[in-house]
Enzyme design. Structure first.
Site, PDB file in Angstrom:
ATOM      1  N   CYS A   1      41.074  42.064  33.437  1.00 55.14           N
ATOM      2  CA  CYS A   1      41.424  42.582  32.113  1.00 55.14           C
ATOM      3  C   CYS A   1      40.780  43.947  31.888  1.00 55.14           C
ATOM      4  O   CYS A   1      41.169  44.910  32.521  1.00 55.14           O
ATOM      5  CB  CYS A   1      41.031  41.556  31.043  1.00 55.14           C
ATOM      6  SG  CYS A   1      41.739  41.886  29.416  1.00 55.14           S
TER       7      CYS A   1
ATOM      8  N   HIS B   1      43.187  36.024  33.163  1.00 55.38           N
ATOM      9  CA  HIS B   1      41.782  35.637  33.261  1.00 55.38           C
ATOM     10  C   HIS B   1      41.530  34.375  34.097  1.00 55.38           C
ATOM     11  O   HIS B   1      41.429  33.278  33.531  1.00 55.38           O
ATOM     12  CB  HIS B   1      41.226  35.408  31.853  1.00 55.38           C
ATOM     13  CG  HIS B   1      41.090  36.664  31.062  1.00 55.38           C
ATOM     14  ND1 HIS B   1      39.912  37.379  30.991  1.00 55.38           N
ATOM     15  CD2 HIS B   1      41.990  37.343  30.321  1.00 55.38           C
ATOM     16  CE1 HIS B   1      40.095  38.449  30.219  1.00 55.38           C
ATOM     17  NE2 HIS B   1      41.347  38.442  29.811  1.00 55.38           N
TER      18      HIS B   1
ATOM     19  N   GLU C   1      38.769  33.468  35.313  1.00 62.57           N
ATOM     20  CA  GLU C   1      37.439  32.927  35.002  1.00 62.57           C
ATOM     21  C   GLU C   1      37.470  31.950  33.825  1.00 62.57           C
ATOM     22  O   GLU C   1      36.508  31.215  33.608  1.00 62.57           O
ATOM     23  CB  GLU C   1      36.446  34.077  34.747  1.00 62.57           C
ATOM     24  CG  GLU C   1      36.448  34.686  33.347  1.00 62.57           C
ATOM     25  CD  GLU C   1      37.618  35.624  33.088  1.00 62.57           C
ATOM     26  OE1 GLU C   1      38.621  35.575  33.834  1.00 62.57           O
ATOM     27  OE2 GLU C   1      37.542  36.400  32.113  1.00 62.57           O
TER      28      GLU C   1
END
Lengths: 76, 225
Positions: B87, B196, B198
């Site tokens: 991002c 994302h 994560e």
């Protein structure tokens, strides 16, 4: 101290969603005759005497503008 | 402990904690790094997390690119150190010219936040070796300026060299050219990704655990060295 102005705008081929939003708002304002809006950034730099055009160009090209998507003009 | 993988915190980073957690769950040793320190604390790979570094002033990632930590990371990346930008991290990598192109405001002008299906198209980058080619994954996507743009020549080059790491499946969420969600550099050690992974490493907190493979992939690369 001399003032240098750097204007940065998106390249014509890159979509400018903010400009389009402004254009939409103009329509709601009842203003006619505006067919396109491109939004940009305006920088005013106070520089010492003797700072060269080359230095200003480097500064604009590496930090103020991203040459991948933007163009800039320098005015003294 | 496994290899030391750093996560940089810039002023305005949001997802550094989750990135550190993903690194830990993958089996590596998570090392928090501070943007103001040039010293990278002997890490062997770096994650640039999501968020709004320096308040997105000027352009997303434009100021972060000149931070002391980034100086060392740019140098390391050029010498083969694995770097993943997620991002805002992707935006920083583009501003640093470690990756081509740029990220601009979503074409529909709204912030998008949803679970997003992606197709992994490159399984040779340092961060994607654990995926199967063409594998579809589900990870969160949240961005206001996630539209990937580059000139035709660059896009053709990325496609021709197999450097499109991930592509959006279904509706294009942000107007990215050719539905590109992530790319790599020519060497494959630097990867930028708008969604994302994560946030998708544990069933309790994510829509899947599909994202963990980014972190286990790099770990395998580092251990195999």
């Amino acid at each position: 101290m001399p003032r240098v102005v750097v204007d940065v705008v998106m390249k014509p081929e890159i979509l400018d969603p903010q400009g389009q939003a402004i254009l939409g708002a103009l329509g709601r304002l009842g203003i006619e005759g505006v067919s396109a809006v491109r939004q940009g950034k305006h920088f005013e730099l106070e520089v010492a005497e003797g700072v060269s055009d080359e230095t200003i160009t480097k500064l604009a090209d590496t930090l103020l503008a991203n040459p991948v998507i933007e163009e800039f003009t320098i005015r003294r | 402990m496994g290899p030391r993988v750093g996560v940089v915190t810039f002023p305005g980073s949001l997802d550094d904690r989750d990135a550190l957690r993903a690194v830990r769950l993958a089996g590596a040793e998570p090392i928090p790094l501070w943007h103001g320190d040039k010293w990278l604390d002997n890490v062997v790979a770096v994650v640039l997390p999501g968020g709004f570094s320096y308040g997105d002033y000027l352009r997303c990632g434009a100021i972060a690119r000149f931070s002391p930590a980034m100086e060392s990371i740019i140098d390391g990346a050029k010498h083969g150190m694995p770097v993943l930008g997620i991002c805002n991290g992707f935006q920083v990598l583009c501003e640093a010219h470690l990756l081509p192109g740029a990220l601009i405001r979503n074409d529909h002008r709204k912030f998008v936040c949803r679970d997003q299906r992606l197709r992994i198209e490159n399984t040779s980058s340092a961060w994607t070796t654990g995926y199967a080619a063409g594998q579809e994954i589900l990870v969160p996507l949240k961005n206001g300026e996630g539209g990937y743009v580059a000139d035709q020549h660059t896009l053709d080059e990325l496609e021709g060299e197999g450097r499109v790491v991930a592509r959006y499946v279904g509706d294009n969420p942000n107007g990215s050219y050719r539905a590109i969600a992530g790319i790599s550099n020519a060497a494959g050690n630097v990867v930028g990704l708008m969604p994302h992974p994560e946030h998708a490493v544990e069933a309790l907190t994510g829509p899947s655990t599909d994202g963990l493979t980014f972190f286990t992939s790099v770990l395998q690369q580092l251990v195999a060295r």
